[in-house]
Structures are given as C-alpha cells and as structure tokens.
Motif scaffolding. Sequence first.
Motif, PDB file in Angstrom:
ATOM      1  N   GLU A 399     -11.494 -10.068   0.688  1.00  0.00           N
ATOM      2  CA  GLU A 399     -10.995 -11.371   0.835  1.00  0.00           C
ATOM      3  C   GLU A 399     -11.107 -12.290  -0.469  1.00  0.00           C
ATOM      4  OE1 GLU A 399     -12.681 -13.153   4.390  1.00  0.00           O
ATOM      5  OE2 GLU A 399     -11.837 -11.682   5.660  1.00  0.00           O
ATOM      6  N   TYR A 400     -10.365 -13.088  -0.798  1.00  0.00           N
ATOM      7  CA  TYR A 400     -10.675 -13.928  -1.967  1.00  0.00           C
ATOM      8  C   TYR A 400     -11.611 -14.952  -1.257  1.00  0.00           C
ATOM      9  CZ  TYR A 400      -8.455 -18.122   0.107  1.00  0.00           C
ATOM     10  OH  TYR A 400      -8.241 -19.476   0.687  1.00  0.00           O
ATOM     11  N   ARG A 401     -11.964 -15.576  -2.530  1.00  0.00           N
ATOM     12  CA  ARG A 401     -12.898 -16.701  -2.173  1.00  0.00           C
ATOM     13  C   ARG A 401     -13.106 -17.771  -3.632  1.00  0.00           C
ATOM     14  NH1 ARG A 401     -16.634 -12.530  -3.733  1.00  0.00           N
ATOM     15  NH2 ARG A 401     -18.423 -13.171  -5.204  1.00  0.00           N
ATOM     16  N   ASP A 402     -13.276 -18.966  -3.304  1.00  0.00           N
ATOM     17  CA  ASP A 402     -13.151 -19.781  -4.548  1.00  0.00           C
ATOM     18  C   ASP A 402     -14.720 -20.327  -4.764  1.00  0.00           C
ATOM     19  OD1 ASP A 402     -10.420 -19.981  -4.993  1.00  0.00           O
ATOM     20  OD2 ASP A 402      -9.989 -21.544  -3.342  1.00  0.00           O
ATOM     21  N   VAL A 403     -15.233 -20.011  -6.141  1.00  0.00           N
ATOM     22  CA  VAL A 403     -16.285 -20.454  -6.190  1.00  0.00           C
ATOM     23  C   VAL A 403     -16.273 -21.583  -7.419  1.00  0.00           C
ATOM     24  CG1 VAL A 403     -18.375 -19.558  -7.640  1.00  0.00           C
ATOM     25  CG2 VAL A 403     -17.185 -18.108  -6.270  1.00  0.00           C
ATOM     26  N   PRO A 404     -17.055 -22.590  -7.204  1.00  0.00           N
ATOM     27  CA  PRO A 404     -17.312 -23.743  -8.329  1.00  0.00           C
ATOM     28  C   PRO A 404     -17.928 -23.404  -9.397  1.00  0.00           C
ATOM     29  CG  PRO A 404     -18.506 -24.350  -6.221  1.00  0.00           C
ATOM     30  CD  PRO A 404     -17.835 -23.030  -6.023  1.00  0.00           C
ATOM     31  N   LEU A 405     -17.387 -23.855 -10.522  1.00  0.00           N
ATOM     32  CA  LEU A 405     -18.259 -23.746 -11.652  1.00  0.00           C
ATOM     33  C   LEU A 405     -19.074 -24.622 -12.141  1.00  0.00           C
ATOM     34  CD1 LEU A 405     -15.468 -22.002 -13.773  1.00  0.00           C
ATOM     35  CD2 LEU A 405     -16.903 -20.833 -12.426  1.00  0.00           C
ATOM     36  N   HIS A 406     -20.342 -24.189 -12.395  1.00  0.00           N
ATOM     37  CA  HIS A 406     -21.700 -25.133 -12.721  1.00  0.00           C
ATOM     38  C   HIS A 406     -21.197 -26.107 -14.137  1.00  0.00           C
ATOM     39  CE1 HIS A 406     -25.601 -26.416 -14.209  1.00  0.00           C
ATOM     40  NE2 HIS A 406     -25.969 -26.406 -13.019  1.00  0.00           N
ATOM     41  N   PRO A 407     -21.457 -27.118 -13.874  1.00  0.00           N
ATOM     42  CA  PRO A 407     -21.346 -28.062 -15.249  1.00  0.00           C
ATOM     43  C   PRO A 407     -21.539 -27.833 -16.629  1.00  0.00           C
ATOM     44  CG  PRO A 407     -22.211 -29.655 -13.312  1.00  0.00           C
ATOM     45  CD  PRO A 407     -22.327 -28.188 -13.018  1.00  0.00           C
ATOM     46  N   GLN A 408     -22.685 -26.780 -16.597  1.00  0.00           N
ATOM     47  CA  GLN A 408     -23.188 -26.298 -17.977  1.00  0.00           C
ATOM     48  C   GLN A 408     -22.181 -25.183 -18.512  1.00  0.00           C
ATOM     49  OE1 GLN A 408     -27.250 -24.685 -18.098  1.00  0.00           O
ATOM     50  NE2 GLN A 408     -27.138 -24.700 -20.495  1.00  0.00           N
ATOM     51  N   ILE A 409     -21.815 -24.349 -17.745  1.00  0.00           N
ATOM     52  CA  ILE A 409     -20.429 -23.756 -18.118  1.00  0.00           C
ATOM     53  C   ILE A 409     -19.361 -24.337 -18.708  1.00  0.00           C
ATOM     54  CG2 ILE A 409     -18.813 -21.731 -17.415  1.00  0.00           C
ATOM     55  CD1 ILE A 409     -20.603 -21.244 -14.905  1.00  0.00           C
ATOM     56  N   ILE A 410     -18.899 -25.297 -18.115  1.00  0.00           N
ATOM     57  CA  ILE A 410     -17.902 -26.347 -18.710  1.00  0.00           C
ATOM     58  C   ILE A 410     -18.307 -26.884 -19.924  1.00  0.00           C
ATOM     59  CG2 ILE A 410     -16.340 -28.050 -18.362  1.00  0.00           C
ATOM     60  CD1 ILE A 410     -15.986 -25.474 -16.692  1.00  0.00           C
ATOM     61  N   LYS A 411     -19.822 -27.392 -20.020  1.00  0.00           N
ATOM     62  CA  LYS A 411     -20.008 -27.857 -20.994  1.00  0.00           C
ATOM     63  C   LYS A 411     -19.969 -26.883 -22.315  1.00  0.00           C
ATOM     64  CE  LYS A 411     -24.216 -30.653 -22.996  1.00  0.00           C
ATOM     65  NZ  LYS A 411     -25.674 -31.156 -22.496  1.00  0.00           N
ATOM     66  N   GLU A 412     -20.370 -25.945 -22.033  1.00  0.00           N
ATOM     67  CA  GLU A 412     -20.379 -24.711 -23.042  1.00  0.00           C
ATOM     68  C   GLU A 412     -19.114 -24.361 -23.632  1.00  0.00           C
ATOM     69  OE1 GLU A 412     -23.284 -22.851 -24.761  1.00  0.00           O
ATOM     70  OE2 GLU A 412     -24.377 -24.594 -23.725  1.00  0.00           O
ATOM     71  N   GLY A 413     -18.071 -24.831 -23.089  1.00  0.00           N
ATOM     72  CA  GLY A 413     -16.717 -24.830 -23.650  1.00  0.00           C
ATOM     73  C   GLY A 413     -15.976 -23.652 -22.831  1.00  0.00           C
TER      74      GLY A 413
END
Length: 521
Positions: A399-413
């Motif tokens: 089954e698919y699942r949606d996982v939110p990404l931590h702000p540090q992952i986004i901050k790293e680019g």
Amino acid sequence: MAGKVRYLCPRDGRYHARLVVPKKLRGIVGKAELRTPLGGDYRQALKLLPGAVAQLQHQIAQAEQKANAGKPQSDPARYPLAPAQMAQSHYMQRLAFDDELRNDPRWPGVGIDDLLVKRLRDAIAGHANDAELGALVGAQIERFRAAGNLDAEPGSPEWREIARALCHAELEALARVAERDEGDFNGTPSSPIIKDAHPPEEAPEPVSLKRLWADYVTMRQQTGSMRDGGKQLGLAVEKLREFVRHDDAARLTKKDIMAWRDHLLKSLSAQTVSSKYLSTVRSLLNWAVENDKLPENVAASVKQAKPKRVQAREKGFTDAEALKILKASRLYMPHKDEAGRIREKPHMIAAKRWVPILGAFTGTRVTEITQLRKEDIRQEGDHWIARLTPDAGTIKTGEYRDVPLHPQIIKEGFADFVNDAAPGPLFHHGTDAARYVATATQISNRLAEWLRDKELAPEGVRPTHAWRHRFKSQCIELGILKRVYDAIQGHAGRDASDNYGDVSMKAKIDAINKLAFYDLS
C-alpha cells in the motif's frame, strides 16, 4: 489411502487388465493399448490381474526386442516391480492357475512334492546357492524379466533377493493348494513379504515444478506481491530442480528435500538456507496442497536451525555514527580520474547525497527511498511530502503511504534538487518500470557498500536497516505514539484495532517535526 490398482481398468461393471503401448512400439503392436477381460467380480479380477498383466507386458517386451533388433540392451526395466510385488504377483498367478486346474478331471492325481517344499524352505532361509535358486525359480525370474519387471543380473544381490521372494510365493501357493485339497478356500498367506505387499498403484499425474512456480507467482502478483516476477525467490525452485534432476513436484519426497537442504549447507549459510530456500519451497508446496495440485507438502516439517544472532550493540546508528554519516554524505564529492572526468553516475552521486538524510528523518526502507521518482515528491502548503508507492517499485505492505519530510531535509536543498531533476527516478537510472525494483535495489546495495568501504557503518550494523532502528528509538524517546511512527515507517498493525481510523498527515507532520536538527556545520 490406497491409490488405484495399476493396470486394472473398470468399464461398465466389468474389469480389464489394460496396458498402454509406448508410442514408438505402436506400429509393431498395431494398437495404442492392450486389454484382457477379467470378468465382473472385483476379487476375482484382482486374482487374474497379475497373470494378465504379465502376458501384456510380455507382448510389449517382444515388440521392443523387434524394435531394437541387433542393438545392445542397456535400458532399465520398463515396468519395474519390487521383489515383494513380484512375489505377490507370482502368488496370485499360482492361485489363479490352481483355480483353472481344478476344473480338469486329471487334477486329483496331482500331489505336492515334499522334497520341493524342503528345498523352498532352505532357499528362503538363505541356504541355496545361485544354481539351486535358478533351478527353483529361475524360469519365473526370466518371465518377469521378459515382461520388463526387472533388470537384475543373475547371481547379483538384487537377483538373489528376487529369487528368495519368489520362493516365498511358491511355498505360500503350495500351502494354499494343500488347504484347498481339504476343502478350505479361505486361506491367506502368512509370509510378510506376501501379506504386506501392495500391488503396483497408478503413478500420480506429473506436476511440473516450473509450471507450479509460475502459477504461484501469478497468484501472489494478483495480491500485490512479487512485483519482480518471483525472480529472486525463483532461484530456490531452480536449485531444487537441478538437484533432484527432474521437474515433477509429485515425485518429491521428504528425503529429497532433506538431502537438498544438506547439499545447500555446503555452500550457503544456515540462515540463507532456512529463510530463503526452504521457506520458498515450503510456501510453494503448501499453496499447491491448498489448491489440490498436490496431496501433501513434503517440505512441511523440513527445517534448518539458524544460529542465534549475537547482538553486541544496538541495531541502529548511535548519535555519533549518524552525525558522521550525514556529514560525509553532505560533503560527498565524486572521484575524478586523471583526465578530470567523473566516472560515477549522477544517480549514484545523488543517492549518496540524499538517501542517508531521508532515511534519518523518515525511518523508511532504503530501497523505498532509492526508488522515489520526481512525481512522488510534492508540496502542500509549507510542507513537503514524499509518496512511497508500489508504482515506483515495491512496497512491502503493498500500500502507498505519504511521509512528510523534515524541515532540515528541505533546508539542505532537497526541494531544489527535486525541482531541477528530470521526470522519473531520482536515484537510479531505470527506464523500464518493470525493472525499477531491481535497479533501486542495486543502488541501495551499492550505498551500503560505500558506507562499509568508508568505515561509516560499524561492524555488526546493517546499513540498510540501521536508520529504521534509530528512527524508532528516537520516536519512543520523544513519546510519539506507536500508531503514528508505524504509519510513517510502513509497519503493519499487530491487532484489529490498529486498522480502524487513519493516521492523519497532521499527526505525521507533528511527529516528524519533533525530531531534532542534526548539527552538520
């Protein structure tokens, strides 16, 4: 439960001895099958069956001799019988012949030779040499040979075993004759070799292991499993076919499976033999039994003990180990050759840069990360979300699942990396969706090798699972509900109540945001 008596053919209330003529001999015999009527009484048909079958087999053997005229005979017996089965056949033929003779008016003048009885008893006791055995039952042995029931060389241990079995049959038949002379026709054999023998049964229809595996994989794929077509686990079935040297699952025995297991242990670990090879074959045969393709699972009780794993440390990365890996990942620069060219593929470079931090903040299986595609990453408001879906390769739960990404992952680019990427897989070069699983697995394996080569993954720690263990430990320390972190990691619930209600995206985001930033400065 006993099977059908071989060669006995019931038809419209009557019984026949029936033998199929081999295709290559039908031109000589002139028929596709041979039959001999045995009457309408089942017990009488069983008495007449051995003699009738012997005559039909003799016709086949004569046709085979004509077909092989001038060629040396080296093939095994066409219709092999065990010594006990030959003894029972001979015993039944003798009694059937006795029934026939008693209709002859000359029969009362025939008596039983006491010397013959003594010679048979001596032979049964093992006191007769080959010549004496030949004199007693040599003609009967040759009749069985002519019918294709044996290929033992005269004087061999197998030949002597058959001869002694036939002596048992002769002696038992003589005992019945003596009882019948007194009016008793209810006598039964006392010798175990006759009493306990089973007539030949119809051989079960062959069941192709290869076909069985293909059907099993199809069934599993219908339920969302084995998206790779069973290629990895199919190796176990191929190894079994190679070992037993045939493709008939109906011929497999428990001894075959045990011998195969012992053979595998010479080159594979007990863990691999148990968890991959035996487990696969056991599941396949169990499915075959459930679907009435086989009468029993001969591998059901064949197990292999696995060595108890010694755990000398935690399964997940420690704070220091995690920090060391994430820094190495962040600062990774691909090697250049003497000409200044980068030989490493862009997808592999991207995997080394982003997979570790994605694993650190999601606790997701590494292969589920390496199969991510650009279209699986989306932004909802201020939050970035990764959709882990079977469409990208394989998901253990299906089954698919949606996982939110931590702000540090986004901050790293990471968001910029995704936006700049071409459509399709982010971390592997696969172009065929059917091959996504294999290519994503290759990347995760190479990533694990890189961590080991750089001594970033300590001894005793599995790089592909250590982030999962660490993530779960962190969630426990932070007091995050088990239901929530299981939903993020893709772990199935343990009881029915876990399947009620949904873990919302807000609950997942709140949980992820509780994880502290790593100091990668």
